[in-house]
Design an enzyme around this catalytic site. Sequence first.
Site, mmCIF file in Angstrom:
data_model
loop_
_atom_site.group_PDB
_atom_site.id
_atom_site.type_symbol
_atom_site.label_atom_id
_atom_site.label_comp_id
_atom_site.label_asym_id
_atom_site.label_seq_id
_atom_site.Cartn_x
_atom_site.Cartn_y
_atom_site.Cartn_z
ATOM 1 N N ASP A 1 -7.101 -8.146 4.550
ATOM 2 C CA ASP A 1 -6.058 -9.023 3.738
ATOM 3 C C ASP A 1 -5.663 -10.223 4.430
ATOM 4 O O ASP A 1 -5.289 -10.998 3.659
ATOM 5 C CB ASP A 1 -5.142 -8.080 3.159
ATOM 6 C CG ASP A 1 -5.459 -7.127 2.123
ATOM 7 O OD1 ASP A 1 -6.556 -7.169 1.549
ATOM 8 O OD2 ASP A 1 -4.714 -6.006 2.111
ATOM 9 N N LYS B 1 -12.363 -9.206 -3.764
ATOM 10 C CA LYS B 1 -10.881 -8.750 -3.754
ATOM 11 C C LYS B 1 -10.357 -9.486 -5.000
ATOM 12 O O LYS B 1 -11.001 -9.633 -6.087
ATOM 13 C CB LYS B 1 -10.296 -9.511 -2.454
ATOM 14 C CG LYS B 1 -10.742 -8.780 -1.185
ATOM 15 C CD LYS B 1 -10.259 -7.351 -1.384
ATOM 16 C CE LYS B 1 -10.458 -6.568 -0.115
ATOM 17 N NZ LYS B 1 -9.968 -5.127 -0.024
ATOM 18 N N SER C 1 -13.421 1.837 2.884
ATOM 19 C CA SER C 1 -12.189 1.277 1.804
ATOM 20 C C SER C 1 -11.161 2.429 1.634
ATOM 21 O O SER C 1 -11.565 3.394 1.239
ATOM 22 C CB SER C 1 -12.757 1.000 0.385
ATOM 23 O OG SER C 1 -12.043 1.028 -0.673
ATOM 24 N N GLY D 1 -5.702 -3.490 -8.076
ATOM 25 C CA GLY D 1 -7.183 -2.572 -7.682
ATOM 26 C C GLY D 1 -6.369 -1.486 -7.155
ATOM 27 O O GLY D 1 -7.280 -0.195 -7.554
ATOM 28 N N ARG E 1 -13.644 -6.436 -11.066
ATOM 29 C CA ARG E 1 -13.723 -5.924 -9.565
ATOM 30 C C ARG E 1 -14.584 -4.436 -9.878
ATOM 31 O O ARG E 1 -14.210 -3.824 -10.796
ATOM 32 C CB ARG E 1 -12.473 -5.683 -9.070
ATOM 33 C CG ARG E 1 -11.896 -7.118 -8.868
ATOM 34 C CD ARG E 1 -10.153 -6.945 -8.394
ATOM 35 N NE ARG E 1 -10.627 -6.302 -6.875
ATOM 36 C CZ ARG E 1 -9.379 -6.050 -6.073
ATOM 37 N NH1 ARG E 1 -8.168 -6.184 -6.455
ATOM 38 N NH2 ARG E 1 -9.585 -5.444 -4.725
ATOM 39 N N SER F 1 0.769 -1.167 0.014
ATOM 40 C CA SER F 1 0.024 -0.034 -0.130
ATOM 41 C C SER F 1 0.883 1.238 0.012
ATOM 42 O O SER F 1 0.744 2.117 -0.671
ATOM 43 C CB SER F 1 -0.893 0.129 1.401
ATOM 44 O OG SER F 1 -1.925 -0.999 1.046
ATOM 45 N N ARG G 1 -2.928 -13.812 -1.895
ATOM 46 C CA ARG G 1 -2.972 -14.343 -0.575
ATOM 47 C C ARG G 1 -3.760 -15.578 -0.581
ATOM 48 O O ARG G 1 -3.372 -16.252 0.329
ATOM 49 C CB ARG G 1 -3.991 -13.292 0.104
ATOM 50 C CG ARG G 1 -3.513 -11.864 -0.101
ATOM 51 C CD ARG G 1 -3.553 -11.004 1.041
ATOM 52 N NE ARG G 1 -3.280 -9.478 0.608
ATOM 53 C CZ ARG G 1 -2.077 -9.000 0.816
ATOM 54 N NH1 ARG G 1 -1.117 -9.496 1.349
ATOM 55 N NH2 ARG G 1 -1.725 -7.736 0.304
HETATM 56 C C1 S3P Z 1 -5.447 -1.319 -0.111
HETATM 57 C C2 S3P Z 1 -6.792 -1.125 0.550
HETATM 58 C C3 S3P Z 1 -7.735 -2.512 0.593
HETATM 59 C C4 S3P Z 1 -6.751 -3.562 0.376
HETATM 60 C C5 S3P Z 1 -5.881 -3.770 -0.557
HETATM 61 C C6 S3P Z 1 -4.864 -2.337 -0.550
HETATM 62 C C7 S3P Z 1 -4.806 0.049 -0.449
HETATM 63 O O1 S3P Z 1 -8.699 -2.516 -0.351
HETATM 64 O O2 S3P Z 1 -7.533 -4.885 0.526
HETATM 65 O O3 S3P Z 1 -4.941 -4.914 -0.637
HETATM 66 O O4 S3P Z 1 -3.797 0.253 -0.520
HETATM 67 O O5 S3P Z 1 -5.620 1.150 -0.088
HETATM 68 P P1 S3P Z 1 -9.970 -1.696 -0.068
HETATM 69 O O6 S3P Z 1 -9.326 -0.239 0.119
HETATM 70 O O7 S3P Z 1 -10.789 -1.855 -1.038
HETATM 71 O O8 S3P Z 1 -10.642 -2.456 1.123
#
Ligand code: S3P
Length: 436
Positions: free
Chosen positions: A321, A348, A170, A99, A127, A23, A394
């Site tokens: 996660d 996910k 989120s 994503g 997604r 992240s 994962r």
């Molecule tokens: C993330 C937020 C999470 C997480 C993803 C990374 C991020 O998703 O599951 O692996 O870096 O902001 P969501 O914000 O959709 O919950």
Amino acid sequence: MDYVSARPVAPLTGEIAVPGDKSLSHRSVLFAAMAQGTSRLTGVLDSNDVRSTIGAVRVLGADVRVEEAPDEALAISVTGWGDTGPVAPDTPIDCGNSGTTARLLLGVLAGWDVEVTLTGDASLSKRPMERVTGPLDAMGASFQSTGGTLPVTVRGGELTAIEYESRVASAQVKTAVLLAGVRAHGRTVVREPARSRDHTELLLPAFGVPVGRDLIAHSAWVDGPVLPTATDIVVPGDPSSAAFIVAAGILVPGSHLTVTGVGLNPTRIAFLDVLERMDADVRVQPSASAGAEPVGTIHVGYSGSLRSTVVHAEEVPALVDEVPVLALLATQAEGPTRFEGAGELRVKESDRLAAVIEGLTALGASAHAEGDTLIVEGSADLRGVTLASRGDHRLAMTWALAGLVSAFPVTVTGFEAVDVSYPRFAADLVALGATG
Ligand code: S3P
């Protein structure tokens, strides 16, 4: 690629530093690309997902130079587009499996006079993107897509600040809206039903963008327009990757492991609270922080008598996660473990709710869903089976860990999915004493 995991003949021991936080690596690269000047980023995760973000900002006009790539940590310098803005490439930008790349980029591009199409792999193309395009549309950007999924074409422009009440907790949605807010006139506020990871709130100020927050109302805001300025960032180890090493230590009799340099941001480590409730032998030792992000060491030992627990819906955003690997651990606990409010797992990298239930059942455990609650029965003897990663990093790592306690080896097909977040996962397990 297939990976075959077998019960180790000896305990797992040793010390390990997990790769950089995914992240934070995405955010560091993106914020540096938006900034005026040259940022130096170290400890950046070298994985397929982060490479998607690096590739994207490059084609949009940021100058990214990889200075060093020791042991899957990148040291890179990024000269951002700053006040001249991104340039639209002639061809679509491929976000791969990521994503975070897709959703955050939509927020970044919304405030500039460009038209850009984003695409992704088969998983990412399923997604939901409306959760991001909805608020960005309300701010003044326009979008074209079929069915609210990638490919999405964003047409950016002048933005108006909004107050946005998100239905989901989120960090990707929150970040996309705040990044658009950096270009909007006025105060852009995002409110969430529960607190999601707050890396954006902690990192944007390092780039000269103040972020306001109300921790009780779960809201964050930026006052735009503001031009981010370059800075230097050190990315700590990824707690979500550390969770798999911690789980390995818990599962294999006699093990003692130390994971160093791990990010300990409270919005990421609720899995440690759950492990404590399960009576796992886990100890956390804070050390110096990396900027605004707390960092430390995790010590873990074999935990032969795990207890079941209830994971409450409010906790889920801070361990979203880690649910698959916690569910695997729950098969070894006494009694049923409940994961409430786990519906987000369906959207996910795969439908993780369905995949975890199917995988655990194939392994000989018992798991089912009641609405958005995942229930895993404990005290299971796991057998050796072949499980598919479903292209989900994962899941690939969770099933590899199942082989550490199963009667016969577990084969994971499509194991290369781990390259999304933890390319050297198998090598690290071997270094700690696992065979594979
Ligand atoms: C993330 C937020 C999470 C997480 C993803 C990374 C991020 O998703 O599951 O692996 O870096 O902001 P969501 O914000 O959709 O919950």
